[in-house]
Design a protein around this motif. Structure first.
Motif, mmCIF file in Angstrom:
data_model
loop_
_atom_site.group_PDB
_atom_site.id
_atom_site.type_symbol
_atom_site.label_atom_id
_atom_site.label_comp_id
_atom_site.label_asym_id
_atom_site.label_seq_id
_atom_site.Cartn_x
_atom_site.Cartn_y
_atom_site.Cartn_z
ATOM 1 N N UNK A 212 0.839 -1.186 0.000
ATOM 2 C CA UNK A 212 0.000 0.000 0.000
ATOM 3 C C UNK A 212 0.885 1.251 0.000
ATOM 4 N N UNK A 213 0.536 2.183 -0.882
ATOM 5 C CA UNK A 213 1.271 3.438 -1.005
ATOM 6 C C UNK A 213 0.325 4.597 -0.741
ATOM 7 N N UNK A 214 0.800 5.558 0.044
ATOM 8 C CA UNK A 214 0.022 6.749 0.376
ATOM 9 C C UNK A 214 0.661 7.976 -0.273
ATOM 10 N N UNK A 215 -0.053 9.096 -0.190
ATOM 11 C CA UNK A 215 0.473 10.342 -0.739
ATOM 12 C C UNK A 215 1.844 10.650 -0.138
ATOM 13 N N UNK A 216 2.808 10.915 -1.012
ATOM 14 C CA UNK A 216 4.170 11.223 -0.586
ATOM 15 C C UNK A 216 5.100 10.038 -0.569
ATOM 16 N N UNK A 217 4.563 8.819 -0.695
ATOM 17 C CA UNK A 217 5.401 7.618 -0.743
ATOM 18 C C UNK A 217 6.039 7.465 -2.125
ATOM 19 N N UNK A 218 7.193 6.794 -2.146
ATOM 20 C CA UNK A 218 7.893 6.533 -3.407
ATOM 21 C C UNK A 218 8.401 5.106 -3.423
ATOM 22 N N UNK A 219 8.607 4.599 -4.641
ATOM 23 C CA UNK A 219 9.217 3.286 -4.844
ATOM 24 C C UNK A 219 10.389 3.469 -5.799
ATOM 25 N N UNK A 220 11.564 2.975 -5.389
ATOM 26 C CA UNK A 220 12.752 3.006 -6.240
ATOM 27 C C UNK A 220 12.998 1.594 -6.767
ATOM 28 N N UNK A 221 12.834 1.429 -8.065
ATOM 29 C CA UNK A 221 13.025 0.131 -8.704
ATOM 30 C C UNK A 221 14.389 0.091 -9.396
ATOM 31 N N UNK A 222 15.077 -1.034 -9.229
ATOM 32 C CA UNK A 222 16.379 -1.235 -9.856
ATOM 33 C C UNK A 222 16.392 -2.605 -10.535
ATOM 34 N N UNK A 223 16.858 -2.639 -11.772
ATOM 35 C CA UNK A 223 17.019 -3.916 -12.444
ATOM 36 C C UNK A 223 15.892 -4.313 -13.363
ATOM 37 N N UNK A 224 14.962 -3.385 -13.631
ATOM 38 C CA UNK A 224 13.897 -3.662 -14.586
ATOM 39 C C UNK A 224 12.709 -4.363 -13.958
ATOM 40 N N UNK A 225 11.763 -4.720 -14.824
ATOM 41 C CA UNK A 225 10.528 -5.346 -14.360
ATOM 42 C C UNK A 225 9.360 -4.413 -14.545
#
Length: 247
Positions: A212-225
């Protein structure tokens, strides 16, 4: 040859660095204020990702930039831009701005609503390095409100050759693109597949990979997908697609 498995790092809104001077309340996904080695904390090419709330009539006085691609996106309110090359503009929600500092430029940014308006400005500013240094400073802005109305993921700023005919503004980095979507509740979008991706929930709530992600949250993805993100409330989502990293 071995390939590292894709990874995802969740950065919660409250875990961002906080800087406040009485007029500007800055939530920084990467340490920016006072940091002279931005590349050390970068994710891919993304050096700065600040969400700033600026009091009425306040802002950043004229200051200098060089060798930086600066992308600005207003969430609420109006931002007035002026620079030493002669560009002026008032940005509002739905207008994407790109300033290439190149060999050097002075600019100021202020909340265009006056002191008595009681209307704060909320704005996201993002920096990436250019592919070529010491170019002539340049500036672009474009209203993408109509393109975003359908809830799909839209390329709003890109230097990728793939996007030459569809990007709203053109970045001076050949390995990066910024996408934005305004999905309604229940709608899903596909996150671009790239070596480095930064997903930011600017407004609303969403789920991604069961998280679950809320306002202001971020996800850093590395390596594709190519992940999917689903809005659980009307949302605004900013996604950087990056095919190299800052040095």
């Amino acid at each position: 040859m071995t390939t590292e498995a894709p990874t995802a790092q969740i950065v919660r809104s409250e875990d961002r660095r906080h800087w406040w001077d009485g007029a500007i309340d800055s939530r920084q996904s990467f340490p920016a204020t006072g940091n002279f080695d931005l590349a050390r904390a970068a994710h891919g090419l993304l050096l700065v990702h600040n969400e700033d709330t600026v009091a009425p009539g306040e802002g950043f006085d004229r200051h200098h930039h060089r060798a930086m691609e600066i992308v600005t996106w207003v969430l609420d309110g109006r931002l007035r831009h002026e620079d030493s090359v002669g560009n002026t503009g008032v940005l509002r929600p739905g207008v994407i701005q790109r300033m290439s500092a190149g060999s050097g430029v002075l600019h100021s940014e202020r909340n265009d609503n006056g002191y008595t308006s009681r209307r704060p400005l909320r704005v996201v500013q993002m920096w990436i390095p250019p592919s070529v240094d010491d170019t002539e400073p340049s500036y672009e802005e474009r209203d993408v409100s109509d393109a975003l109305a359908g809830g799909e993921l839209i390329v709003v700023a890109s230097g990728l050759s793939r996007d030459a005919d569809r990007t709203a503004v053109t970045l001076g980095n050949r390995d990066a693109a910024l996408h934005i979507a305004r999905p309604s509740a229940g709608r899903s979008i596909t996150v671009p597949d790239a070596p480095f991706v930064h997903v930011f929930v600017a407004r609303g709530d969403a789920t991604m990979g069961g998280v679950e992600l809320r306002q202001g949250d971020a996800v850093r993805l590395t390596g594709g997908g190519a992940d999917r993100i689903t809005a659980t409330a009307p949302s605004e989502i900013l996604i950087w697609e990056m095919h190299s990293a800052a040095e």
